[in-house]
Design an enzyme around this catalytic site. Sequence first.
Site, mmCIF file in Angstrom:
data_model
loop_
_atom_site.group_PDB
_atom_site.id
_atom_site.type_symbol
_atom_site.label_atom_id
_atom_site.label_comp_id
_atom_site.label_asym_id
_atom_site.label_seq_id
_atom_site.Cartn_x
_atom_site.Cartn_y
_atom_site.Cartn_z
ATOM 1 N N ARG A 135 20.668 3.279 9.329
ATOM 2 C CA ARG A 135 20.899 5.300 7.537
ATOM 3 C C ARG A 135 20.283 6.425 8.028
ATOM 4 N NH1 ARG A 135 18.064 2.702 2.155
ATOM 5 N NH2 ARG A 135 15.817 3.533 2.875
ATOM 6 N N LYS B 13 17.563 -9.424 -1.843
ATOM 7 C CA LYS B 13 17.113 -8.619 -1.359
ATOM 8 C C LYS B 13 16.594 -8.589 0.517
ATOM 9 C CE LYS B 13 15.029 -3.399 -1.619
ATOM 10 N NZ LYS B 13 14.068 -3.459 -0.498
ATOM 11 N N ALA C 87 1.003 -0.839 -0.089
ATOM 12 C CA ALA C 87 0.122 0.611 -0.353
ATOM 13 C C ALA C 87 1.010 1.646 -0.158
ATOM 14 C CB ALA C 87 -0.698 0.191 1.115
ATOM 15 N N ASP D 118 3.855 1.603 -0.960
ATOM 16 C CA ASP D 118 4.468 2.376 -2.027
ATOM 17 C C ASP D 118 3.463 2.420 -4.082
ATOM 18 O OD1 ASP D 118 7.342 0.421 -2.337
ATOM 19 O OD2 ASP D 118 7.084 -0.740 -3.834
ATOM 20 N N LEU E 42 17.918 2.234 -3.235
ATOM 21 C CA LEU E 42 17.389 1.433 -4.370
ATOM 22 C C LEU E 42 16.823 1.709 -5.144
ATOM 23 C CD1 LEU E 42 19.020 -1.858 -3.143
ATOM 24 C CD2 LEU E 42 19.911 0.251 -4.547
#
EC number: 6.5.1.2
Length: 695
Positions: free
Chosen positions: A139, A118, A40, A42, A86
């Site tokens: 990150r 991944k 959802a 995405d 990515l």
Amino acid sequence: MTTPAAVIMDAAAYAQAVEDAVTASAAYYAGGTSALDDDAYDRLVRGIAAWEAGHPDQVLPDSPTGKVAGGAVEGDVPHTVAMLSLDNVFSAEEFTAWTASLARRIGHDVERFSVEPKLDGLAVAARYAGGRLRQVITRGDGTAGEDVSHAIGTIEGLPETLAQPVTVEVRGEVLMTTAQFEHANEVRTAHGGQPFANPRGAAAGTLRARERAYTLPMTFFGYGLLPLLDTEPALAARLGELAHSDLMDQAAVYGVNTTATTAVPGTTADSVEQVLARVQEIAALRAELPFGIDGIVVKADLAADQQAAGSGSRAPRWAIAYKLPAVEKITRLLGVEWNVGRTGIIAPRAVLEPVEIDGATITYATLHNPADITRRDLRLGDHVMVHRAGDVIPRIEAPVAHLRTGDEQPVAFPETCPRCGSAIDTSEQRWRCENGRNCHLVAALSYAAGRDQLDIEGLGHTRVVQLVDAGLVTDLADLFTLTREQLIGLERMGATSTDNLLTAIAAAKSQPLSRVLCALGVRGTGRSMSRRIARHFATMDNIRAADAEAMRQVEGIGTEKAPSIVAELAELAPLIDKLAAAGVTMTEPGATPPSSTDSVTGDHDERSEGASGPLDGMTVVVTGAMTGPLEKLSRNQMNELIERAGGRSSSSVSKKTTLVVAGEAAGSKLAKAEDLGVRLATPDEFAALVADHLT
Ligand code: IVH
């Protein structure tokens, strides 16, 4: 294949979408309990990107597009080199187009690709000085991340000391394996906390949590190795020149965990076709992996190609994520059904608001037992994270606890058997109707008559229902005393069907002991375990004489299973006597009984379980479609054949596999065997090898 982007009609809808995405993303990076599942999210971001493409002057500063982490992240430790995200592709066509554009950019085809799973966790940078782990950083926004060094010591695969005293940064993914996730939720709920919705969220929440009363283990997989400012110049130069695949080897030499330790190790590929073949292999293995992956990462392997390609502000141009369809979706738990199985086990099943996962509409999910429902703290009306991969039955990972409204209701457990009303034996984790296998006799008999058990042709489910309803059979043994008169009186039973059925039943009497045992449906003894028991003891009398200690001598039977098998066989004694009296075979052809002094009384037994033959000591895996003399054999019959010839049958290829019989259209198992250098045989070659044992 991908689901369509969200459709955004106007500026107001756009602003709302950006706000939803930022909220979801913040939750995702903080503790993972976003109201949107990955798919959802995405779709929303793709919708936002589509609207922005048409309205470039109205892009909001908060928009998740073009950002490494979609906004709203914390952290103030600067990264030496940006930690990028990515770009994604969703199909072979998109991937091929990506390689073509990369080739144009660097002026030639990519010389070699690296292909790796991944991993579905979160990225961290681990800094080592003189071989000692000094700092772990998330990150963050890609430029600076949060110091999570307090987690050092709880992350398997990220050693506190490297095998060499080097100063380097290792980058990789922290995740929870399925087992670690289940453990984490057990511990957390036992401490009064709310369960994590999925392994990714559990890893994110755990990594950032400080001062918890308990530790929750996680796992690290490295996928990057780079120098730090004070790395020794010669080493820094060497790391800058090494191909990605060599860097991964180097990381493993240092003692860092990499995908090389998994069933889906990183590999290299020389062509787009090879990459796509490897993508398919990894996708095929996904459902069996003990951790989640959400795609495959393809990188230009050579340092020179990477340098020539360079990076954008969000993602490198030399790498791409080939996304696999989402396997997790959030839906509602509408109810719990209680079904009685063929052995009398009363198993709960979750009824879900229908949800589409990877092309299939999911309406049910397994729940193991009542304790499982309590442990997971599932309530009716809950939003739940549902997981479905490959052909595995969907499961509920956990409730999405923060979406609760307070209207959720506890799941009601049955007080009597929902099928026959008898009392329920709740002494074990799996509840059982006290009427045992008589409760659902139709299921027990249909299973016993099945192809891999007694193989009684013509005795399908409908016919069994007919026999039971007519009162002609009250247990398995009654089948063998059925008469022509009894059968011919039934509806749709002509003379021919009757005679055929009687012939099939008579033939079933000579099935070997292993199949008779399997037909009895002793809990914890499926096809291959039944074969092992039958081969070990050779006769039903020996099996029945065995105590738990003797039962434990059979490979694969541990301290827990042994007493329950012994107890259940005792429960089945009257039925077994009746079967024997009806002339059903109670011996295993080719098996030698243990000598009177050993196995039966539990003394250690060194004998090999298998009969001796051309496959002595070999572990054999069959894959693909069989041809020639083996064409008609089911997988179960192939396994029986392997064991008759002295070998061990297995369903998965590993370093322990000695031979793989690869038939037509063999797929990932064949590829794995080739990777590992396991000996291969065609069906014809194998048939010749075991010719003496083909019956
Ligand atoms: S390479 C500069 N390799 O996926 C290259 N990333 O969606 C970026 N990830 O931030 C990383 N497995 O957290 C790389 N084998 C892998 C990976 C991987 C998982 C994560 C990583 C990255 C995210 C991007």
